[in-house]
Design a protein around this motif. Structure first.
Motif, short mmCIF file in Angstrom:
data_model
loop_
_atom_site.label_atom_id
_atom_site.label_comp_id
_atom_site.label_asym_id
_atom_site.label_seq_id
_atom_site.Cartn_x
_atom_site.Cartn_y
_atom_site.Cartn_z
N GLN A 77 39.25 53.68 53.30
CA GLN A 77 39.35 53.07 54.62
C GLN A 77 39.35 51.70 54.39
OE1 GLN A 77 36.00 54.38 56.83
NE2 GLN A 77 34.67 53.99 55.17
N THR A 78 39.26 50.74 55.43
CA THR A 78 39.08 49.46 55.27
C THR A 78 37.96 49.00 54.60
OG1 THR A 78 40.66 49.17 57.21
CG2 THR A 78 39.35 47.20 56.74
N TYR A 79 37.83 48.07 53.40
CA TYR A 79 36.98 47.63 52.73
C TYR A 79 35.97 48.85 52.32
CZ TYR A 79 38.08 42.87 54.15
OH TYR A 79 38.80 41.79 54.31
N GLY A 80 36.60 50.20 52.13
CA GLY A 80 35.68 51.20 51.77
C GLY A 80 36.77 51.79 50.86
N ILE A 81 36.37 52.11 49.37
CA ILE A 81 37.32 52.48 48.43
C ILE A 81 37.62 53.75 48.24
CG2 ILE A 81 35.71 52.43 46.47
CD1 ILE A 81 38.21 50.97 44.63
N GLY A 82 36.65 54.70 49.16
CA GLY A 82 36.82 55.98 48.94
C GLY A 82 36.62 56.57 47.29
N SER A 83 37.19 57.53 47.14
CA SER A 83 37.27 58.03 45.73
C SER A 83 37.73 57.37 44.58
CB SER A 83 37.78 59.78 45.99
OG SER A 83 38.93 59.67 46.24
N CYS A 84 38.62 56.24 45.07
CA CYS A 84 38.92 55.41 43.86
C CYS A 84 37.93 54.54 43.38
CB CYS A 84 40.21 54.78 44.38
SG CYS A 84 41.81 55.69 44.38
N GLY A 85 38.34 53.77 42.27
CA GLY A 85 37.68 52.86 41.56
C GLY A 85 38.29 51.38 41.41
N ILE A 86 37.66 50.31 41.29
CA ILE A 86 38.04 49.04 41.12
C ILE A 86 38.62 49.02 39.49
CG2 ILE A 86 37.50 46.88 40.69
CD1 ILE A 86 37.49 47.65 43.69
N ARG A 87 39.67 48.54 39.30
CA ARG A 87 40.18 48.56 38.00
C ARG A 87 40.19 46.95 37.52
NH1 ARG A 87 44.52 53.15 36.72
NH2 ARG A 87 43.03 55.10 37.39
N TRP A 88 40.71 46.81 36.06
CA TRP A 88 40.30 45.71 35.28
C TRP A 88 41.01 44.38 35.99
CZ3 TRP A 88 44.59 43.12 33.36
CH2 TRP A 88 45.82 43.75 33.09
N ALA A 89 42.27 44.50 36.66
CA ALA A 89 42.94 43.54 37.02
C ALA A 89 42.15 42.89 38.45
CB ALA A 89 44.38 44.14 37.45
N TYR A 90 41.65 43.63 39.21
CA TYR A 90 41.00 42.94 40.29
C TYR A 90 39.62 42.30 39.65
CZ TYR A 90 39.41 43.09 45.08
OH TYR A 90 38.98 42.90 46.33
N ILE A 91 39.05 43.10 38.88
CA ILE A 91 37.72 42.34 37.93
C ILE A 91 38.15 41.01 37.43
CG2 ILE A 91 35.92 42.52 36.33
CD1 ILE A 91 35.76 45.51 36.70
N LEU A 92 39.36 41.00 36.79
CA LEU A 92 39.91 39.74 36.07
C LEU A 92 40.13 38.54 37.23
CD1 LEU A 92 40.97 38.36 33.64
CD2 LEU A 92 43.17 39.48 34.19
N ALA A 93 40.63 38.88 38.33
CA ALA A 93 40.86 38.07 39.31
C ALA A 93 39.74 37.47 39.99
CB ALA A 93 41.62 38.84 40.71
N ILE A 94 38.51 38.37 39.92
CA ILE A 94 37.38 37.84 40.53
C ILE A 94 36.65 36.80 39.41
CG2 ILE A 94 34.76 38.40 41.15
CD1 ILE A 94 36.06 40.95 42.19
N VAL A 95 36.84 37.18 38.15
CA VAL A 95 36.50 36.24 37.24
C VAL A 95 37.06 35.01 37.21
CG1 VAL A 95 36.00 36.13 34.81
CG2 VAL A 95 35.36 38.25 35.85
N LEU A 96 38.46 35.26 37.60
CA LEU A 96 39.12 33.77 37.35
C LEU A 96 38.77 32.90 38.43
CD1 LEU A 96 42.74 35.29 36.74
CD2 LEU A 96 41.31 33.94 35.13
N ILE A 97 38.17 33.46 39.63
CA ILE A 97 37.99 32.35 40.80
C ILE A 97 36.70 31.56 40.34
CG2 ILE A 97 36.75 32.44 42.93
CD1 ILE A 97 37.71 35.10 43.53
N PHE A 98 35.73 32.18 39.41
CA PHE A 98 34.47 31.28 38.99
C PHE A 98 35.17 30.32 37.83
CE2 PHE A 98 32.69 35.16 40.93
CZ PHE A 98 31.85 34.61 41.69
N ASP A 99 35.98 30.67 37.06
CA ASP A 99 36.58 29.94 36.05
C ASP A 99 37.46 28.90 36.55
OD1 ASP A 99 35.57 31.66 34.20
OD2 ASP A 99 37.41 32.65 33.74
#
Length: 220
Positions: free
Chosen positions: A169-191
């Motif tokens: 649902q909106t802002y609820g990932i349910g049974s899926c999981g966050i994968r590496w490209a999303y994590i990379l994007a978050i890290v790139l913000i701080f970089d």
């Protein structure tokens, strides 16, 4: 007194030379990290591995910014492959407006950093501090765009295609999981913010040329 002036002049030259050398070394490192960031930004943009199935998902599949992949039908040799759909150039193929906005923002962030890399050529023509300030502002905009994209992206998790795999649902990932490209994007913000801050610090710390009076005293 003349010996004191000469000693002060030589000592100032030594400090100035070391300062300029260290400053240039840090600028080179900043430029290298900027190029690396641009490459990683492009990778995060094109990879459809932002979220994906887990062992609890209804069926296999994973999603990127503008592309999503699901497991195709089983062939005669009992094998199957993921079929990917979506093209950034065909904006209507992107699942929903949230994914469209996130795709545009991450793409704009990547473009800003590519422009920043091109601006490195300006070191040959403009003052170093000026080029660093230009790149610093581009990097801040790139970081803001990436941050907004990471916030907007989960708003599209209520899309029927995502729900069919993740039961999300909106802002609820349910049974899926966050994968590496999303994590990379978050890290790139701080970089990106770190690179921009470093650019402004380097611009403010640029050494000035030695006063001409030193050269005149040496000649006398």
């Amino acid at each position: 007194m003349d010996h004191e002036v000469e000693y002060s002049t030589e000592l100032t030259k030594i400090y100035h030379t070391n300062y300029v050398r260290n400053s240039r070394a840090v600028c080179v490192l900043w430029a290298v990290f900027t190029i690396c960031f641009a490459i990683l930004n492009i990778v995060a943009f094109i990879q459809p591995q932002w979220i994906g199935d887990t062992g609890e998902s209804d069926r296999p599949g994973f999603f990127g910014l503008y592309q999503f992949c699901v497991l195709g039908a089983v062939t005669s040799d009992f094998t199957s492959e993921f079929t990917c759909t979506g093209d950034f150039l065909e904006f209507n193929q992107i699942l929903n407006t949230s994914f469209q906005a996130a795709s545009f923002l991450v793409g704009a962030s990547a473009l800003l950093f590519i422009i920043c890399c091109v601006c490195l050529i300006l070191f040959l023509f403009l003052n170093t501090a000026t080029v660093l300030r230009i790149c610093g502002w581009l990097q801040i905009l790139g970081a803001i765009f990436m941050a907004i994209a990471c916030i907007v992206y989960p708003n599209g998790w209520d899309d029927p295609q995502v729900v069919s795999i993740c039961n999300s649902q909106t802002y609820g990932i349910g049974s899926c999981g966050i994968r590496w490209a999303y994590i990379l994007a978050i890290v790139l913000i701080f970089d990106a913010f770190i690179l921009a801050t470093l650019a402004f610090i380097l611009a403010a710390k640029q050494a000035k040329l030695l006063p001409e009076v030193y050269g005149k005293k040496e000649k006398s």
